[in-house]
Design a protein around this motif. Structure first.
Motif, PDB file in Angstrom:
ATOM      1  N   LYS A 256      -4.801  12.707  11.437  1.00 41.79           N
ATOM      2  CA  LYS A 256      -4.620  11.251  11.517  1.00 41.79           C
ATOM      3  C   LYS A 256      -3.296  10.775  10.928  1.00 41.79           C
ATOM      4  CE  LYS A 256      -8.890  10.939  12.999  1.00 41.79           C
ATOM      5  NZ  LYS A 256      -9.169  10.676  14.426  1.00 41.79           N
ATOM      6  N   THR A 257      -2.465  11.681  10.433  1.00 41.11           N
ATOM      7  CA  THR A 257      -1.268  11.269   9.695  1.00 41.11           C
ATOM      8  C   THR A 257      -0.277  10.478  10.536  1.00 41.11           C
ATOM      9  OG1 THR A 257      -0.305  13.448  10.132  1.00 41.11           O
ATOM     10  CG2 THR A 257      -1.400  13.123   7.996  1.00 41.11           C
ATOM     11  N   GLY A 258      -0.291  10.645  11.846  1.00 44.83           N
ATOM     12  CA  GLY A 258       0.656   9.932  12.689  1.00 44.83           C
ATOM     13  C   GLY A 258       0.155   8.593  13.181  1.00 44.83           C
ATOM     14  N   MET A 259      -1.030   8.198  12.773  1.00 48.27           N
ATOM     15  CA  MET A 259      -1.618   6.959  13.280  1.00 48.27           C
ATOM     16  C   MET A 259      -1.077   5.743  12.540  1.00 48.27           C
ATOM     17  SD  MET A 259      -5.573   8.103  13.876  1.00 48.27           S
ATOM     18  CE  MET A 259      -5.987   6.535  14.619  1.00 48.27           C
ATOM     19  N   ALA A 260      -0.954   4.656  13.260  1.00 50.73           N
ATOM     20  CA  ALA A 260      -0.536   3.394  12.657  1.00 50.73           C
ATOM     21  C   ALA A 260      -1.711   2.759  11.932  1.00 50.73           C
ATOM     22  CB  ALA A 260      -0.018   2.450  13.736  1.00 50.73           C
ATOM     23  N   CYS A 261      -1.415   1.992  10.895  1.00 44.54           N
ATOM     24  CA  CYS A 261      -2.466   1.323  10.120  1.00 44.54           C
ATOM     25  C   CYS A 261      -3.334   0.437  11.021  1.00 44.54           C
ATOM     26  CB  CYS A 261      -1.849   0.480   9.017  1.00 44.54           C
ATOM     27  SG  CYS A 261      -0.796   1.398   7.869  1.00 44.54           S
ATOM     28  N   GLN A 262      -2.692  -0.263  11.957  1.00 49.77           N
ATOM     29  CA  GLN A 262      -3.433  -1.221  12.778  1.00 49.77           C
ATOM     30  C   GLN A 262      -4.427  -0.541  13.718  1.00 49.77           C
ATOM     31  OE1 GLN A 262      -0.637  -3.398  15.153  1.00 49.77           O
ATOM     32  NE2 GLN A 262      -0.067  -1.644  16.399  1.00 49.77           N
ATOM     33  N   THR A 263      -4.233   0.750  14.004  1.00 53.11           N
ATOM     34  CA  THR A 263      -5.141   1.441  14.899  1.00 53.11           C
ATOM     35  C   THR A 263      -6.573   1.361  14.388  1.00 53.11           C
ATOM     36  OG1 THR A 263      -3.385   2.970  15.527  1.00 53.11           O
ATOM     37  CG2 THR A 263      -5.639   3.626  16.049  1.00 53.11           C
ATOM     38  N   CYS A 264      -6.755   1.568  13.081  1.00 54.46           N
ATOM     39  CA  CYS A 264      -8.097   1.538  12.492  1.00 54.46           C
ATOM     40  C   CYS A 264      -8.426   0.203  11.837  1.00 54.46           C
ATOM     41  CB  CYS A 264      -8.232   2.658  11.456  1.00 54.46           C
ATOM     42  SG  CYS A 264      -8.006   4.318  12.127  1.00 54.46           S
ATOM     43  N   HIS A 265      -7.455  -0.388  11.167  1.00 60.31           N
ATOM     44  CA  HIS A 265      -7.740  -1.603  10.400  1.00 60.31           C
ATOM     45  C   HIS A 265      -7.634  -2.884  11.232  1.00 60.31           C
ATOM     46  CE1 HIS A 265      -8.205   0.205   6.427  1.00 60.31           C
ATOM     47  NE2 HIS A 265      -7.278   1.076   6.815  1.00 60.31           N
TER      48      HIS A 265
ATOM     49  N   HIS B  86       0.839  -1.206   0.000  1.00 59.83           N
ATOM     50  CA  HIS B  86       0.000   0.000   0.000  1.00 59.83           C
ATOM     51  C   HIS B  86       0.873   1.255   0.000  1.00 59.83           C
ATOM     52  CE1 HIS B  86      -3.532  -2.506   0.822  1.00 59.83           C
ATOM     53  NE2 HIS B  86      -2.800  -3.127   1.726  1.00 59.83           N
ATOM     54  N   ARG B  87       1.914   1.252  -0.805  1.00 59.97           N
ATOM     55  CA  ARG B  87       2.886   2.354  -0.761  1.00 59.97           C
ATOM     56  C   ARG B  87       2.293   3.677  -1.253  1.00 59.97           C
ATOM     57  NH1 ARG B  87       4.673  -1.139  -4.790  1.00 59.97           N
ATOM     58  NH2 ARG B  87       6.142  -2.067  -3.329  1.00 59.97           N
ATOM     59  N   ASN B  88       1.241   3.599  -2.079  1.00 60.23           N
ATOM     60  CA  ASN B  88       0.647   4.822  -2.613  1.00 60.23           C
ATOM     61  C   ASN B  88      -0.561   5.305  -1.812  1.00 60.23           C
ATOM     62  OD1 ASN B  88       2.493   4.967  -4.782  1.00 60.23           O
ATOM     63  ND2 ASN B  88       1.295   3.451  -5.916  1.00 60.23           N
ATOM     64  N   THR B  89      -0.904   4.577  -0.762  1.00 62.41           N
ATOM     65  CA  THR B  89      -2.040   4.975   0.060  1.00 62.41           C
ATOM     66  C   THR B  89      -1.621   6.092   1.007  1.00 62.41           C
ATOM     67  OG1 THR B  89      -2.969   2.749  -0.027  1.00 62.41           O
ATOM     68  CG2 THR B  89      -3.744   4.185   1.746  1.00 62.41           C
ATOM     69  N   GLN B  90      -2.377   7.165   1.006  1.00 66.74           N
ATOM     70  CA  GLN B  90      -2.052   8.321   1.835  1.00 66.74           C
ATOM     71  C   GLN B  90      -3.180   8.610   2.820  1.00 66.74           C
ATOM     72  OE1 GLN B  90      -1.275  11.618  -0.757  1.00 66.74           O
ATOM     73  NE2 GLN B  90       0.627  10.754  -1.570  1.00 66.74           N
ATOM     74  N   ILE B  91      -2.812   9.107   3.989  1.00 65.76           N
ATOM     75  CA  ILE B  91      -3.792   9.582   4.960  1.00 65.76           C
ATOM     76  C   ILE B  91      -4.011  11.061   4.700  1.00 65.76           C
ATOM     77  CG2 ILE B  91      -4.287   9.922   7.403  1.00 65.76           C
ATOM     78  CD1 ILE B  91      -2.597   7.482   8.018  1.00 65.76           C
TER      79      ILE B  91
ATOM     80  N   ARG C 197     -14.647   7.644   5.376  1.00 61.56           N
ATOM     81  CA  ARG C 197     -14.553   7.807   3.924  1.00 61.56           C
ATOM     82  C   ARG C 197     -13.499   8.836   3.536  1.00 61.56           C
ATOM     83  NH1 ARG C 197     -20.413   8.345   4.488  1.00 61.56           N
ATOM     84  NH2 ARG C 197     -21.428   6.319   4.112  1.00 61.56           N
ATOM     85  N   ARG C 198     -13.222   9.785   4.410  1.00 55.53           N
ATOM     86  CA  ARG C 198     -12.314  10.889   4.087  1.00 55.53           C
ATOM     87  C   ARG C 198     -10.845  10.582   4.400  1.00 55.53           C
ATOM     88  NH1 ARG C 198     -13.584  15.374   7.644  1.00 55.53           N
ATOM     89  NH2 ARG C 198     -12.170  16.562   6.303  1.00 55.53           N
ATOM     90  N   ILE C 199     -10.569   9.586   5.197  1.00 57.22           N
ATOM     91  CA  ILE C 199      -9.193   9.393   5.694  1.00 57.22           C
ATOM     92  C   ILE C 199      -8.198   9.138   4.579  1.00 57.22           C
ATOM     93  CG2 ILE C 199      -7.731   7.770   6.977  1.00 57.22           C
ATOM     94  CD1 ILE C 199      -9.772   7.791   9.175  1.00 57.22           C
TER      95      ILE C 199
END
Length: 372
Positions: free
Chosen positions: A279-288, A269-274, A369-371
């Protein structure tokens, strides 16, 4: 030759000693014992000793079980009304919970027979809770397939490990040790370059329960032994466990078992941006990977318009649905709901509102939806 009781006793003791040194699996292959791995694989061996696997079942000899330094707080005393002299084995006790077997090998049940360790997500002190209330005050131990190495089930008639009638089977070693995953390895120890141990992942043999086509749930949370089932129902069903986990290290207590986002999520997911700055400092696992799984402890999080339970383990479903009509669990609450493609989806109450308790479901769907 005349029969002599002392001679036969010596033969029995010799046979027992040989059995303790090298045991044979149902397939005819011999176990070497985990300590035989230490001489060649010292670094890996020491790492694995810091995990919960070898401590899944511990023999108790009048004193508390021992856990690795800087990991689990352990179990300071047995269930109320008992002393350590009443206990033969402790089940678990690494990080989440512990249960206890009496001196006949039966699991203690009833009020205050399970010890829940303190859980940082819930800031709760360790405490006693009931286990299997309403059944017999003790139950046979039949869990060796995932708690021991070299388990052979035997049923009520035996043979029984250590001669304890409550243990309906035997094992080579208590706990999940090297050969539980790598297979009986006496031949490898004898000829390391010629005979190789099993290296294929075997995680699913224990990190799944029952049918792998369903994900068991209870009380609004996924049950703790469903990791493989949730992975199968996720977008990452083709990934091996080792894609994200180091198999000989724990994900608990900062011991390095998780490989980190740079070598896991961001690889694909190298092109996925927050896009939301907050929320930019959050880890992926926090939400997913929210704490939608319960091993021992859960607490309710009350948000505007409802309540969501928060468990003590993270889920491997990953996919988040913002569809207002999607329900995460079946109507009876016994399973995670799957779509027509056999995939599961988290709902935003588990993802967002367990933290943003001043908000409501419409806000959470909009923000989700916005993240990205």
């Amino acid at each position: 030759m005349n029969w002599h009781p002392r001679r036969h006793l010596h033969r029995y003791l010799l046979a027992a000693l040989l059995s303790a040194i090298t045991s044979t699996s149902a397939s005819g292959l011999e176990f070497a014992g985990s300590k035989s791995c230490k001489s060649c694989h010292l670094e890996i061996y020491n790492q694995y000793l810091q995990t919960g696997h070898p401590h899944k079942l511990q023999r108790v000899r009048g004193a508390p079980p021992v856990y690795p330094s800087k990991t689990s707080a352990g179990v300071p005393h047995p269930p109320p009304g008992h002393s350590w002299k009443d206990i033969s084995y402790v089940i678990g006790g690494f990080s989440w919970k512990a249960r206890f077997m009496d001196q006949q090998g039966y699991i203690l049940t009833g009020d205050q027979t399970q010890y829940n360790l303190s859980s940082s997500p819930h800031a709760k002190d360790a405490h006693w809770v009931a286990y299997d209330v309403g059944n017999s005050p003790r139950k046979p131990y039949t869990c060796g397939a995932c708690h021991t190495t070299g388990w052979t089930p035997s049923g009520e008639t035996g043979p029984h490990q250590d001669g304890l009638p409550g243990i309906h089977g035997t094992w080579v070693e208590p706990g999940v040790t090297c050969e539980a995953c790598h297979g009986p390895s006496a031949a490898h120890v004898a000829a390391p370059t010629k005979v190789k141990p099993v290296t294929k992942e075997t995680c699913r043999s224990c990190h799944a329960r029952g049918e792998t086509t369903t994900i068991d749930a209870s009380g609004g949370l996924i049950k703790h032994h469903e990791q493989f089932e949730t992975l199968l129902a996720s977008p990452h069903s083709s990934l091996a466990c080792g894609s994200c986990h180091k198999p000989h290290q724990s994900t608990r207590y900062q011991t390095g078992g998780y490989k980190g986002e740079d070598t896991t999520c961001r690889t694909c997911h190298r092109n996925t941006q927050i896009k939301l700055k907050a929320k930019t400092g959050m880890a992926c696992q926090t939400c997913h990977m929210p704490r939608a799984v319960k091993s021992a402890l859960s607490t309710p999080a009350a948000y505007r318009g409802g309540t969501v339970p928060v468990g003590d383990l993270r889920t491997h479903i990953f996919s988040i649905s913002t569809d207002p009509n999607w329900k995460m669990f079946t109507d009876d609450g016994k399973f995670v709901r799957l779509d027509d493609n056999r995939k599961a989806h988290l709902t935003v109450d588990y993802v967002c509102l367990s933290c943003h308790t001043s908000q409501d479901m419409p806000w959470a769907r909009n923000e989700a939806r916005r993240i990205h």
